[in-house]
Design an enzyme around this catalytic site. Structure first.
Site, mmCIF file in Angstrom:
data_model
loop_
_atom_site.group_PDB
_atom_site.id
_atom_site.type_symbol
_atom_site.label_atom_id
_atom_site.label_comp_id
_atom_site.label_asym_id
_atom_site.label_seq_id
_atom_site.Cartn_x
_atom_site.Cartn_y
_atom_site.Cartn_z
ATOM 1 N N HIS A 12 -5.082 -20.443 12.075
ATOM 2 C CA HIS A 12 -6.530 -20.727 11.789
ATOM 3 C C HIS A 12 -7.424 -19.795 11.386
ATOM 4 O O HIS A 12 -7.947 -19.736 10.412
ATOM 5 C CB HIS A 12 -7.174 -21.273 13.228
ATOM 6 C CG HIS A 12 -8.682 -21.619 13.138
ATOM 7 N ND1 HIS A 12 -9.339 -22.536 12.681
ATOM 8 C CD2 HIS A 12 -9.730 -20.560 13.545
ATOM 9 C CE1 HIS A 12 -10.502 -22.319 12.521
ATOM 10 N NE2 HIS A 12 -10.831 -21.239 13.138
ATOM 11 N N ASP A 55 -7.813 -7.152 2.097
ATOM 12 C CA ASP A 55 -6.900 -7.374 3.024
ATOM 13 C C ASP A 55 -7.368 -6.793 4.300
ATOM 14 O O ASP A 55 -8.307 -5.841 4.279
ATOM 15 C CB ASP A 55 -5.664 -6.665 2.660
ATOM 16 C CG ASP A 55 -5.734 -5.055 2.633
ATOM 17 O OD1 ASP A 55 -5.002 -4.757 4.064
ATOM 18 O OD2 ASP A 55 -6.395 -4.421 2.211
ATOM 19 N N CYS A 57 -12.974 -27.431 10.103
ATOM 20 C CA CYS A 57 -11.941 -26.726 9.635
ATOM 21 C C CYS A 57 -10.730 -27.933 9.300
ATOM 22 O O CYS A 57 -10.561 -28.653 10.385
ATOM 23 C CB CYS A 57 -11.339 -25.730 10.484
ATOM 24 S SG CYS A 57 -9.702 -24.856 9.902
ATOM 25 N N ASP A 68 0.931 -1.325 -0.156
ATOM 26 C CA ASP A 68 -0.204 -0.055 -0.149
ATOM 27 C C ASP A 68 0.936 1.097 0.115
ATOM 28 O O ASP A 68 2.254 1.096 0.110
ATOM 29 C CB ASP A 68 -0.963 -0.002 1.136
ATOM 30 C CG ASP A 68 -0.301 -0.010 2.696
ATOM 31 O OD1 ASP A 68 0.802 0.273 2.702
ATOM 32 O OD2 ASP A 68 -0.898 -0.318 3.337
ATOM 33 N N CYS A 92 -6.516 -27.096 14.036
ATOM 34 C CA CYS A 92 -7.701 -27.500 14.212
ATOM 35 C C CYS A 92 -7.267 -29.308 14.230
ATOM 36 O O CYS A 92 -8.080 -29.905 14.731
ATOM 37 C CB CYS A 92 -8.927 -27.207 13.261
ATOM 38 S SG CYS A 92 -9.477 -25.511 13.662
ATOM 39 N N CYS A 129 -7.303 -26.959 9.105
ATOM 40 C CA CYS A 129 -6.016 -26.326 9.020
ATOM 41 C C CYS A 129 -5.156 -27.024 10.358
ATOM 42 O O CYS A 129 -5.523 -28.029 10.946
ATOM 43 C CB CYS A 129 -6.073 -25.019 9.555
ATOM 44 S SG CYS A 129 -6.494 -24.615 11.270
#
Length: 381
Positions: A344, A275, A313, A92, A318, A315
């Site tokens: 996560h 974002d 989930c 940015d 998890c 991930c």
């Protein structure tokens, strides 16, 4: 695909699935970008970002210019080499950070003077200097220097920000020359639809003039000045019309938004990229996103809960740890707690956008949106 070319893979209603080519690989939308303000996503290694299949990582021009300095990043080989992240990156402009420090800012048509939060030094940035800094940092996508108006603000203030941002957009286009980096323009205008459309038209006129003079067009467009204090409903009064007024064949990036429900709704309005620091910031505070809504992992009800954080989930967090263990880490202020929750929460948003893309490709985005909006999670975000 040619460098910075954009392919529309599918549409479903206003929702789109794009493929966009950068010097460090292609990314596919809809997509969420983890924020690595200081050339690091807090608590997450570059290898973990790759494992999470993060497509684009965002870094902050203001902070990197102040410390360690754009020249230091360039001397290390650019932002990708500096932080050892091989994928596409975006910087940015730092404009949001500058104008959030309103009491230290002196604004002129030529540029903006501000006080560094690091050493108190006065710094003056023109659009040309901002482009020089972003070219030194070397991300794949740079954003124009703009003025982001707060909310609420008078119409006169917002209109002035639109005019100034439009003038700076033209100057950024003229100054930007790095061939392996593209530049996105930014739409401003607050909550005023007519000012938003004025901003869109000014960007397109600046682009037309640039191309006529042998310069390059914008590679895409940011939509700034939302999520600055207004309610989500106020934002959605104008967001869709603004997004769809932008060129069809280039990415539309809603800046600074990471609320899951907002992402799903915004994709349905024609937005492609997002974002926000929200998933990692809330993780460090002990909050988990989940398929049923937010979870405060400090709550006593998780003390003896030996089930995964989110049953839906897959991930690393998890698949490996229990709610009881994560609560223990959070209560003890162990850094691992924030790291596991950051993994996560990032996975949650990245996967949400992956599923949104699949729905667009299948021509069923409205059904995906309806299912999300009727879920218990939607009511909690």
């Amino acid at each position: 695909m040619d460098l910075f070319s954009c392919q529309v893979d599918a549409t479903s209603g206003h929702a789109r699935a794009l493929t966009y080519q950068t010097a460090h690989g292609a990314f596919r939308t809809p997509m969420f970008m983890p924020v690595g303000t200081h050339a690091t996503v807090k608590g997450i290694t570059p290898a973990q970002l790759e494992e999470l299949e993060a497509q684009v990582v965002l870094a902050n021009t203001y902070h990197l210019a102040m410390r360690p300095g754009a020249e230091a990043v360039a001397a290390a080989g650019g932002i990708h080499e500096f932080m050892a992240y091989p994928g596409p990156m975006l910087t940015d402009s730092g404009g949001f950070q500058i104008f959030s420090l309103a009491d230290t800012v002196k604004l002129t048509n030529d540029g903006v003077e501000f006080k560094s939060i690091y050493d108190g030094a006065r710094v003056f940035w023109t659009p040309e200097e901002n482009m020089r800094i972003q070219e030194l940092i070397g991300a794949d996508i740079a954003m124009q220097l703009d003025q982001c108006a707060p909310y609420p603000a008078t119409r006169e203030f917002v209109e002035r920000a639109v005019d100034l941002s439009a003038a700076w957009a033209a100057r950024c286009l003229a100054a930007h020359t790095r061939p392996d980096q593209t530049l996105f323009g930014i739409v401003q205008g607050g909550m005023h639809l007519d000012l938003r459309m004025k901003s869109v038209n000014a960007l397109l006129e600046a682009e037309q003039a640039s191309v006529a003079n042998g310069g390059r067009p914008f590679g895409g467009f940011g939509i700034g000045g939302y999520s600055v204090g207004e309610s989500h409903e106020v934002m959605f009064e104008t967001l869709g019309q603004v997004a769809r007024a932008l060129p069809y064949e280039r990415p539309r990036y809603l800046m600074g938004v990471g609320n899951p429900t907002t992402l799903v709704r915004a994709v349905g309005e024609g937005v492609d990229m997002f974002d926000c620091v929200l998933p990692t910031r809330t993780a460090r505070m002990g909050t988990a996103f989940s398929s049923t809504g937010r979870m405060n992992m400090r709550n006593a009800k998780f003390a003896d809960d030996l089930t995964p954080l989110d049953h839906e989930c897959n991930c690393y967090t998890c698949k490996t740890f229990t709610r009881a263990y994560i609560r223990h880490l959070v209560k003890q202020d162990e850094m691992l707690g924030g790291i596991l929750l950051s993994i996560h929460n990032l996975h949650f948003l990245l996967d949400l956008m992956r599923r949104a893309r699949e729905a667009v490709l299948a021509g069923s985005y409205q059904e995906f949106l309806d299912a999300w909006m009727s879920s218990s999670a939607a009511k909690d975000y």
